[in-house]
Design a protein around this motif. Structure first.
Motif, PDB file in Angstrom:
ATOM      1  N   THR A   1      -1.404   4.336  -1.377  1.00 38.71           N
ATOM      2  CA  THR A   1      -2.849   4.163  -1.211  1.00 38.71           C
ATOM      3  C   THR A   1      -3.194   3.746   0.213  1.00 38.71           C
ATOM      4  O   THR A   1      -2.403   3.090   0.885  1.00 38.71           O
ATOM      5  CB  THR A   1      -3.417   3.116  -2.191  1.00 38.71           C
ATOM      6  OG1 THR A   1      -4.836   3.073  -2.017  1.00 38.71           O
ATOM      7  CG2 THR A   1      -2.847   1.727  -1.982  1.00 38.71           C
ATOM      8  N   GLN A   2      -4.383   4.156   0.607  1.00 39.11           N
ATOM      9  CA  GLN A   2      -4.934   3.697   1.901  1.00 39.11           C
ATOM     10  C   GLN A   2      -6.066   2.720   1.621  1.00 39.11           C
ATOM     11  O   GLN A   2      -6.785   2.343   2.537  1.00 39.11           O
ATOM     12  CB  GLN A   2      -5.515   4.885   2.654  1.00 39.11           C
ATOM     13  CG  GLN A   2      -4.597   6.074   2.736  1.00 39.11           C
ATOM     14  CD  GLN A   2      -4.170   6.359   4.150  1.00 39.11           C
ATOM     15  OE1 GLN A   2      -4.877   6.020   5.085  1.00 39.11           O
ATOM     16  NE2 GLN A   2      -3.013   6.954   4.306  1.00 39.11           N
ATOM     17  N   GLN A   3      -6.278   2.373   0.358  1.00 41.15           N
ATOM     18  CA  GLN A   3      -7.408   1.497   0.021  1.00 41.15           C
ATOM     19  C   GLN A   3      -6.956   0.029   0.095  1.00 41.15           C
ATOM     20  O   GLN A   3      -6.517  -0.411   1.149  1.00 41.15           O
ATOM     21  CB  GLN A   3      -7.990   1.922  -1.327  1.00 41.15           C
ATOM     22  CG  GLN A   3      -8.523   3.375  -1.269  1.00 41.15           C
ATOM     23  CD  GLN A   3      -9.151   3.810  -2.579  1.00 41.15           C
ATOM     24  OE1 GLN A   3     -10.265   3.422  -2.908  1.00 41.15           O
ATOM     25  NE2 GLN A   3      -8.416   4.625  -3.325  1.00 41.15           N
TER      26      GLN A   3
ATOM     27  N   LYS B   1      -6.646   9.080  -8.170  1.00 38.44           N
ATOM     28  CA  LYS B   1      -7.961   8.401  -8.218  1.00 38.44           C
ATOM     29  C   LYS B   1      -7.976   7.248  -9.229  1.00 38.44           C
ATOM     30  O   LYS B   1      -8.844   7.165 -10.102  1.00 38.44           O
ATOM     31  CB  LYS B   1      -9.074   9.402  -8.532  1.00 38.44           C
ATOM     32  CG  LYS B   1      -9.215  10.518  -7.503  1.00 38.44           C
ATOM     33  CD  LYS B   1     -10.522  11.249  -7.729  1.00 38.44           C
ATOM     34  CE  LYS B   1     -10.494  12.675  -7.250  1.00 38.44           C
ATOM     35  NZ  LYS B   1      -9.624  13.566  -8.030  1.00 38.44           N
TER      36      LYS B   1
ATOM     37  N   ASP C   1      -3.999   6.927  -4.801  1.00 38.96           N
ATOM     38  CA  ASP C   1      -5.152   7.631  -4.218  1.00 38.96           C
ATOM     39  C   ASP C   1      -5.277   9.045  -4.782  1.00 38.96           C
ATOM     40  O   ASP C   1      -6.360   9.455  -5.193  1.00 38.96           O
ATOM     41  CB  ASP C   1      -5.043   7.680  -2.689  1.00 38.96           C
ATOM     42  CG  ASP C   1      -5.385   6.345  -2.050  1.00 38.96           C
ATOM     43  OD1 ASP C   1      -5.764   5.406  -2.784  1.00 38.96           O
ATOM     44  OD2 ASP C   1      -5.270   6.225  -0.816  1.00 38.96           O
TER      45      ASP C   1
ATOM     46  N   LYS D   1       0.843  -1.210   0.000  1.00 41.24           N
ATOM     47  CA  LYS D   1       0.000   0.000   0.000  1.00 41.24           C
ATOM     48  C   LYS D   1       0.873   1.253   0.000  1.00 41.24           C
ATOM     49  O   LYS D   1       0.577   2.222  -0.707  1.00 41.24           O
ATOM     50  CB  LYS D   1      -0.903   0.008   1.235  1.00 41.24           C
ATOM     51  CG  LYS D   1      -2.070  -0.935   1.142  1.00 41.24           C
ATOM     52  CD  LYS D   1      -3.014  -0.685   2.309  1.00 41.24           C
ATOM     53  CE  LYS D   1      -4.032  -1.790   2.398  1.00 41.24           C
ATOM     54  NZ  LYS D   1      -4.965  -1.590   3.488  1.00 41.24           N
TER      55      LYS D   1
ATOM     56  N   SER E   1      -9.322   0.018  -5.717  1.00 42.72           N
ATOM     57  CA  SER E   1     -10.079   1.053  -5.004  1.00 42.72           C
ATOM     58  C   SER E   1     -11.370   0.489  -4.418  1.00 42.72           C
ATOM     59  O   SER E   1     -11.842  -0.592  -4.831  1.00 42.72           O
ATOM     60  CB  SER E   1     -10.415   2.204  -5.958  1.00 42.72           C
ATOM     61  OG  SER E   1     -11.383   1.770  -6.898  1.00 42.72           O
TER      62      SER E   1
END
Ligand code: PLP
Length: 360
Positions: free
Chosen positions: A53-55, A183, A180, A48, A207
């Motif tokens: 990303t935090q997804q 997007k 992130d 991550k 995502s």
């Protein structure tokens, strides 16, 4: 970091540091054991961080092509727009067609980048809704680095519910990529390029939107089912028996990339290697790509003065250096230098000194 032995400059698989190879010889453990789960939990957190990303992130035992297929199976109920500018971006189209997905192609000439304006115009004139658009960050066949951030923004501006599926096979770990912030919805990379591991593993960021889409699809196949990958990731494991040696190696390599070298310095080193390659080869070679879009991980060079590109590759081989041939239709007219992963500026310089003699 030492890479005294690096004489291997193909654009993937790329040179692997001995300490990473050594990691792959560690004793086997069970992939449902506590020891493995502890390693895998940390590994997924590092993946991550790599994607910024935090997804969601997964590690899959497959080469990158498997996840191209997985992204399409999970995220395209009906129709996809495939943007192409070379052989690997075309692969999305081939897979979509084999899966029976309706696919339109927005084609660009080999050596040119995907044009954000053409992408926007295509959306404005479209006759169909697109569930997803495919983008190839770095087109390895030609050495073009696409402006992923802008292209993803175009998709979001033109169609709020179209997912952005990204092939970052030869850019992750080499060029800036912010999952992130930009997007993105699915972004995948096999490990034999910018991450400088042996081939056999793929990392993928997914995502929330992409997972929602997958949840609505009645069929997602078995091996690349994102919901299964997510459910198992929550239990600190993969759905199926992974290549445990690769997991050890990736854990060690991410330690190095994220905390020793750092992403910013790694991206900067790749920029330096691109600039050095283009500058040093300019006397005897023409780059096949505009400077503005020249890849930081691979350069395709056409020898000047009637010299044969395959001969240059052969002569370098005789001197102990492996370069890549030109890809597809470019085979006779160009050769490719892979300058990615853990190759150092020093070893690239040493290779370019020899190339000066051979091609100059
Ligand atoms: N996409 C790009 C941009 C590539 O360069 C490659 C391989 O070179 C692939 C996809 C295919 O990846 P793999 O060989 O890991 O399946």
């Amino acid at each position: 970091m030492t890479d005294m032995l690096s004489k291997f400059f193909v654009p993937g698989p790329t040179w692997v540091r001995p300490e990473i190879l050594a990691e792959m010889t560690r004793p086997m453990i069970g992939h449902r054991s506590g020891e493995f789960k502890e390693m895998f939990r940390a590994l997924l957190l590092d993946v991550k961080s790599l994607f910024l990303t935090q997804q969601h992130a997964y590690v899959v035992t497959s080469s990158g092509t498997g996840l191209l297929e997985g992204a399409l199976i999970n995220c395209v109920p009906r129709r996809v727009l495939v943007t192409t500018c070379g052989a690997f971006s075309e692969r999305w189209l081939d897979i979509a067609q084999k899966l029976g997905i309706e696919a339109d192609k927005l084609e660009h000439e080999w050596g040119k980048p995907i044009d954000p304006q053409r992408l926007a115009d295509h959306f404005r004139g479209r006759r169909h809704h697109y569930d997803a658009v495919t983008l190839t960050h770095n087109e390895t066949s030609t050495g073009v680095l696409n402006d992923l951030e802008t292209l993803a923004q175009v998709v979001h501006d033109e169609s709020k519910d179209t997912l952005v599926l990204v092939d970052a096979v030869s850019s992750l770990g080499a060029a800036p990529l912010r999952f992130d912030d930009w997007k993105l919805d699915v972004c995948l990379a096999s490990t034999q390029k910018g991450l400088a591991l042996p081939p056999g593993l793929t990392v993928v960021a997914v995502s929330d939107r992409a997972l929602d889409c997958a949840a609505k699809k009645p069929y997602r196949g078995t091996y690349f089912d994102f919901l299964d990958l997510e459910a198992q990731a929550k239990k600190d494991g993969p759905p199926f028996t992974p290549s445990i040696p690769h997991c050890y190696a990736l854990a060690k390599q991410l330690e190095h990339i994220l905390r020793e070298e750092t992403l910013e310095r790694r991206w900067a080193r790749h920029r330096v290697m691109r600039d050095l390659t283009l500058e040093r080869t300019s006397r005897y070679g023409d780059p096949m790509v505009d400077r503005e879009h020249a890849s930081v991980s691979v350069s395709a060079i056409a020898p000047k003065g009637g010299k044969s590109a395959p001969d240059v590759v052969l002569s370098m081989k005789k001197k102990g250096y492996v370069l890549g041939s030109g890809y597809g239709d470019w085979k006779e007219t160009s050769f490719r230098i892979g300058h990615m992963g853990d190759i150092s500026v020093e070893s690239l310089t040493a290779m370019l000194d020899v190339l000066d003699e051979v091609a100059g």
